[in-house]
Design an enzyme around this catalytic site. Structure first.
Site, PDB file in Angstrom:
ATOM      1  N   ARG A  20       4.567  -3.884  -3.814  1.00 43.78           N
ATOM      2  CA  ARG A  20       5.974  -4.257  -3.978  1.00 43.78           C
ATOM      3  C   ARG A  20       6.485  -4.975  -2.737  1.00 43.78           C
ATOM      4  O   ARG A  20       7.186  -5.993  -2.834  1.00 43.78           O
ATOM      5  CB  ARG A  20       6.824  -3.016  -4.279  1.00 43.78           C
ATOM      6  CG  ARG A  20       8.336  -3.269  -4.352  1.00 43.78           C
ATOM      7  CD  ARG A  20       8.713  -4.318  -5.376  1.00 43.78           C
ATOM      8  NE  ARG A  20       8.344  -3.925  -6.725  1.00 43.78           N
ATOM      9  CZ  ARG A  20       8.413  -4.727  -7.786  1.00 43.78           C
ATOM     10  NH1 ARG A  20       8.786  -5.981  -7.622  1.00 43.78           N
ATOM     11  NH2 ARG A  20       8.064  -4.303  -8.980  1.00 43.78           N
TER      12      ARG A  20
ATOM     13  N   GLY B  94       8.464   4.323   1.188  1.00 45.20           N
ATOM     14  CA  GLY B  94       8.547   4.845   2.542  1.00 45.20           C
ATOM     15  C   GLY B  94       8.920   6.311   2.630  1.00 45.20           C
ATOM     16  O   GLY B  94       9.400   6.773   3.662  1.00 45.20           O
TER      17      GLY B  94
ATOM     18  N   LYS C  98       0.072   1.922  -4.459  1.00 39.66           N
ATOM     19  CA  LYS C  98       0.508   2.539  -3.201  1.00 39.66           C
ATOM     20  C   LYS C  98      -0.136   1.859  -1.994  1.00 39.66           C
ATOM     21  O   LYS C  98      -0.282   2.453  -0.941  1.00 39.66           O
ATOM     22  CB  LYS C  98       0.231   4.044  -3.173  1.00 39.66           C
ATOM     23  CG  LYS C  98       0.815   4.815  -4.348  1.00 39.66           C
ATOM     24  CD  LYS C  98       2.279   4.461  -4.619  1.00 39.66           C
ATOM     25  CE  LYS C  98       3.203   4.797  -3.465  1.00 39.66           C
ATOM     26  NZ  LYS C  98       4.608   4.365  -3.750  1.00 39.66           N
TER      27      LYS C  98
END
Length: 313
Positions: free
Chosen positions: A74, A277, A70
């Site tokens: 990515r 998001g 987190k």
């Protein structure tokens, strides 16, 4: 080559003692399949065919994105994959942090890498490596000179993002969920055994990596800065990896609907998976202050370890 022992950094570590309950086997957090980032990117270079392009081969990674979960791993991988000299592995392999995968051997691991040309570098991403007690030593045994990428964000915000991902995963699997305050607080005190908090103790995890690698081999990407303005952070990564500058401002555009930057390359536009998001829940201000206060000393120790500071609350 013997793996690096950063004695100078160990002296810094000695200025802050980890809580006794955290110094135990198993504190290197091992993640399960439900903890993985969801959604595969459309552009990463995977082994999608049994017939490799002529002149390519599968090679061990030249660089690994080791975390943090987190933290923006990515986004970093997809943005770095814009570069024509990068071949990115399509999945999180979890070779160095999961015993059952590590037992399969190095050839098994290499077979999961993408086909690449001689002029390209292979990059793998597994966020669980950063918090693994075993990954640093195992990666060092594979290649003691490998270049490591670590993307971090405000550790308190990372805790909330970690909770948010698990919350939605549980909802999607029709499992019961709890308010974040019920996980952050136990018997009126901050629950420092909560895994999301443990993952945000960057100094403890970084200390483990610095026992095996010199700081010069670990490039830290500012995840908060990457979200605000991707290009400067990616240019730093290009230099660290000795890549020619190929990523430019036109590779990014701000998506007003999603509220973050998306990618434009090879005539295509794409954004991160919809699971990225997600809006964070509102957290009780008193509980949030407890969390930030607890993390402050860990942050200061981390700053000393890496010889730089970050704009974390």
């Amino acid at each position: 080559m013997a793996c690096f022992l950063a004695s100078a950094f160990l002296l810094v570590l000695q200025t802050y003692a980890a809580p006794p309950e955290l110094v135990q086997p198993g504190f290197g957090v091992t993640l399960g399949p439900m903890d993985l980032d969801s959604g595969l990117p459309a552009n990463v270079s995977g082994d999608m065919t049994s017939s490799p392009p002529p002149g390519t081969s599968k090679r061990a990674p030249h660089s690994i994105i080791i975390g943090v979960r987190k933290g923006g791993t990515r986004a970093l991988l997809e943005m770095l994959d814009i570069h024509p000299e990068v071949a990115a592995a399509a999945t999180e392999v979890h070779f160095f942090d999961w015993d059952e995968n590590y037992a399969k051997g190095f050839e098994w691991y290499r077979e999961l890498m993408p086909y690449s040309y001689p002029h390209q570098i292979t990059v793998e991403k597994t966020p669980g490596y950063f918090t693994s007690a075993l990954a640093p030593e195992r990666i060092c045994a594979m290649n003691s000179s490998i270049k490591l990428l670590l993307i971090l964000r405000d550790p308190a915000e990372r805790v909330i993002s970690d909770y948010t991902q698990v919350y939605f995963n549980r909802l999607e699997n029709h499992k019961p969920v709890q308010a974040i305050e019920n996980l952050l607080v136990r018997n009126g005190a901050l629950n420092i055994r909560y895994k999301a908090i443990q993952r945000s103790l960057y100094d403890i995890h970084m200390g483990n990596w610095l026992r095996h690698f010199p700081l010069e081999q670990i490039h830290i990407v500012d995840g908060d800065a990457l979200i605000r303005d991707p290009l400067p952070e990616l240019q730093k990564v290009e230099r660290f990896l000795n890549l020619p500058p190929r990523i430019v401002s036109s590779n990014f555009y701000f998506n007003q609907t999603k509220g973050f930057y998306c990618i434009r390359s090879d005539g295509r536009e794409r954004c991160l998976h919809e699971s990225k998001g997600r809006p964070h829940p509102a957290v009780n201000s008193t509980v949030l202050q407890q969390l930030r206060s607890y993390l402050q000393e860990h942050n200061r120790t981390f700053f000393r370890l890496v010889k730089r500071t970050f704009d974390w609350q």
